[in-house]
Design a protein around this motif. Structure first.
Motif, PDB file in Angstrom:
ATOM      1  N   SER A  48       2.993   9.704  -5.532  1.00 29.79           N
ATOM      2  CA  SER A  48       3.240   8.462  -5.665  1.00 29.79           C
ATOM      3  C   SER A  48       4.576   7.929  -5.093  1.00 29.79           C
ATOM      4  O   SER A  48       4.691   6.779  -4.727  1.00 29.79           O
ATOM      5  CB  SER A  48       3.807   8.607  -7.411  1.00 29.79           C
ATOM      6  OG  SER A  48       4.071   7.157  -7.814  1.00 29.79           O
ATOM      7  N   VAL A  49       5.614   8.924  -5.182  1.00 28.98           N
ATOM      8  CA  VAL A  49       6.943   8.513  -4.508  1.00 28.98           C
ATOM      9  C   VAL A  49       6.460   8.224  -2.984  1.00 28.98           C
ATOM     10  O   VAL A  49       6.871   7.281  -2.374  1.00 28.98           O
ATOM     11  CB  VAL A  49       7.768   9.634  -4.396  1.00 28.98           C
ATOM     12  CG1 VAL A  49       9.004   9.396  -3.642  1.00 28.98           C
ATOM     13  CG2 VAL A  49       8.283   9.756  -6.078  1.00 28.98           C
ATOM     14  N   GLY A  50       5.548   9.039  -2.570  1.00 28.49           N
ATOM     15  CA  GLY A  50       5.122   8.838  -0.949  1.00 28.49           C
ATOM     16  C   GLY A  50       4.394   7.496  -0.701  1.00 28.49           C
ATOM     17  O   GLY A  50       4.579   6.923   0.521  1.00 28.49           O
ATOM     18  N   LYS A  51       4.103   6.799  -1.710  1.00 24.84           N
ATOM     19  CA  LYS A  51       3.289   5.570  -1.761  1.00 24.84           C
ATOM     20  C   LYS A  51       4.473   4.527  -1.284  1.00 24.84           C
ATOM     21  O   LYS A  51       4.109   3.291  -0.916  1.00 24.84           O
ATOM     22  CB  LYS A  51       2.396   5.264  -2.804  1.00 24.84           C
ATOM     23  CG  LYS A  51       1.240   5.885  -2.939  1.00 24.84           C
ATOM     24  CD  LYS A  51       0.306   5.827  -1.711  1.00 24.84           C
ATOM     25  CE  LYS A  51      -0.854   6.828  -1.600  1.00 24.84           C
ATOM     26  NZ  LYS A  51      -0.731   8.093  -1.318  1.00 24.84           N
ATOM     27  N   ILE A  52       5.772   4.766  -1.667  1.00 27.05           N
ATOM     28  CA  ILE A  52       6.845   3.811  -1.277  1.00 27.05           C
ATOM     29  C   ILE A  52       6.612   3.874   0.255  1.00 27.05           C
ATOM     30  O   ILE A  52       6.974   2.476   0.778  1.00 27.05           O
ATOM     31  CB  ILE A  52       8.075   4.371  -1.819  1.00 27.05           C
ATOM     32  CG1 ILE A  52       8.315   4.273  -3.103  1.00 27.05           C
ATOM     33  CG2 ILE A  52       9.297   3.550  -1.170  1.00 27.05           C
ATOM     34  CD1 ILE A  52       9.744   5.105  -3.601  1.00 27.05           C
ATOM     35  N   GLY A  53       6.542   4.832   1.144  1.00 23.43           N
ATOM     36  CA  GLY A  53       6.614   4.766   2.333  1.00 23.43           C
ATOM     37  C   GLY A  53       5.199   4.073   2.897  1.00 23.43           C
ATOM     38  O   GLY A  53       5.313   3.329   3.709  1.00 23.43           O
TER      39      GLY A  53
END
Length: 470
Positions: A412-417
């Motif tokens: 989920s945090v990776g989807k910020i990228g």
């Protein structure tokens, strides 16, 4: 771990049971089912490269709205990855699998009939929310695999993602010039419907059952696996492999236990690796989806000062070039599978990052068509390798009681990228700032590589924990 002895007779751990059962017919079937989840996510994200230019032309969308169509999908994935990881760790892997399949299949099919930009935007965000549940498919399959060569089989399972990207590119090549983007959206929902139909053949993860204290149910599942694989369990009784603190005990309230799992990711024992993993996942998502978008943008060539590489203004060339670069993921997966058990997780990730950096570097300046396609091919090979190894590592550093949540939050945090990537790629490249776009990708890559090397431990060959050791 040697088989243990108790006063009442021999006992064995879950890891010993999986080792005895081996990787057989059951694991192959489980890998294929989990692969449907990977194919679905790959198809629903790869499709963004094709429908963006088509919608821009049909609905006369400005670049900001075109990039927003991509961003909302990743926003949905950001929310979905956390939500489905929480559901999976709290209520079980199977309930997570069923819920993910229902949401993804229905929203993907409905998006094909969207009447305007706003409704399509909302439905694609729901698709993103659904495919964020890939964390459940991955964790579910991972927990059936014995520790020996665990990294190899997990990477091979992730190879279904690559199959999805290639099939989606072929589907776009056949459908987009003839019957349009709506049919592409409709047919791309088939893997999600397949996962829904085949759900009845799945079983609960024995690791999850052990983690919540249901050892007898876990043993029943292991017996079924033994029958399918035509192997035998060790003699004796199944017991927990560690003296642990039960985070998900049967008597606790499920909601509070779920939130405890979420908070546990930032406990002193896990905080460092959790924060570093988030940085790696942000960089991987930013870089991976950036390569896909760069291929699309270089193909459409909307800027006179853009790289001359793929400047043809031919939609057919877009589908062909995306298909070619999608094939690049095959050697990435193969190379990762070879290196991951030899060089280890951390070193292999570092090598992949370095090679990606080198392939992207010449694109600081305009290049000839063949060279640009080659460079994009190589870059996608190595960022794919880094992504799949990061996926292996993220499942190994967390205990079963928080594994899906930990992997889900990292994804989920990776989807910020992934959300930032289209803004950087579309805005800078279409604005004739190719060098600035490439520099941005290289800078993020350096930070990701540094984060990977700072992980506190190498997980190659290490037994999985079921709960957090105290």
């Amino acid at each position: 771990m040697a088989q243990q002895q108790e006063e009442n007779g021999p006992v064995y751990t879950l890891e010993e049971a999986l080792t005895s059962l081996g990787f057989g017919k059951f694991q192959y079937m489980a890998m294929c089912y989990a692969g449907l989840g990977f194919i679905a996510e790959a198809a629903e994200t790869q499709i963004l490269s094709f429908i963006g230019p088509a919608l821009r032309s049909q609905w006369e969308l400005p670049p900001t709205r075109e990039s927003l169509m991509t961003t909302v999908v990743f926003a949905g994935m950001l929310i979905g990855a956390i939500f489905w990881g929480f559901i999976s760790d709290t209520y079980g892997r199977r309930k997570g699998l069923l819920s993910v399949a229902i949401v993804t299949a229905l929203s993907a099919a409905l998006s094909a009939s969207a009447s305007n930009y706003s409704s399509l935007l909302a439905l694609r965000m729901m698709v993103g929310f659904g495919i964020g549940g890939r964390v459940v498919y991955g964790s579910w399959f991972f927990e059936f695999v014995p520790s020996q060569n665990r990294g190899v089989w997990t990477i091979i399972g992730t190879g279904f993602w690559t199959i999805g990207t290639i099939l989606e590119a072929l589907l776009a090549l056949m459908l987009m010039p003839r019957i349009g983007w709506r049919w592409l959206l409709a047919l791309s929902s088939i893997p999600s419907f397949a996962a829904l139909l085949l759900f009845v053949f799945t079983v609960e993860s024995p690791r999850y059952l052990c983690a919540v204290g249901r050892t007898r149910d876990s043993c029943d599942i292991l017996k079924k696996i033994a029958v399918v694989n035509k192997t035998q369990l060790p003699p004796g009784k199944l017991v927990s492999s560690q003296l642990t603190e039960e985070l998900l005990s049967p008597g606790k309230n499920k909601i509070s236990s779920g939130f405890s799992s979420l908070i546990m990711l930032l406990s002193p024992a896990l905080r460092r690796n959790t924060l570093l993993l988030w940085a790696v996942f942000i960089g991987n998502s930013f870089s991976y989806y950036g390569i896909i978008l760069l291929t699309s943008l270089f193909s459409s060539g909307r800027c006179q000062h853009l790289s001359i590489a793929l400047h043809t203004n031919d939609d057919q060339s877009l589908y062909i070039n995306v298909f070619i670069t999608s094939l690049a993921e095959i050697p990435g997966v193969i190379l990762s599978a070879i290196l991951v058990e030899k060089a280890g997780r951390k070193l292999t990730m570092a090598v992949m990052y370095a090679l990606y950096f080198l392939f992207l570097l010449p694109l600081l300046a305009p290049q000839l068509p063949a060279l640009t396609t080659t460079l994009l091919f190589g870059a996608r090979t190595f960022i794919m390798g880094s992504c799949v190894i990061g996926g292996v590592y993220s499942r190994e550093i967390y205990p079963t009681s928080v594994r899906a949540t930990g992997y889900g939050v990292a994804t989920s945090v990776g989807k910020i990228g992934a959300m930032i990537s289209p803004i950087v790629a579309v805005q800078l490249v279409r604005g004739c700032h190719q060098m600035a776009a490439i520099i941005s990708f290289e800078a993020v890559l350096v930070l990701s590589a540094a984060s990977a090397m700072l992980f506190s431990q190498e997980t190659k060959g290490r037994e999985l924990m079921d709960t957090l050791v105290v």
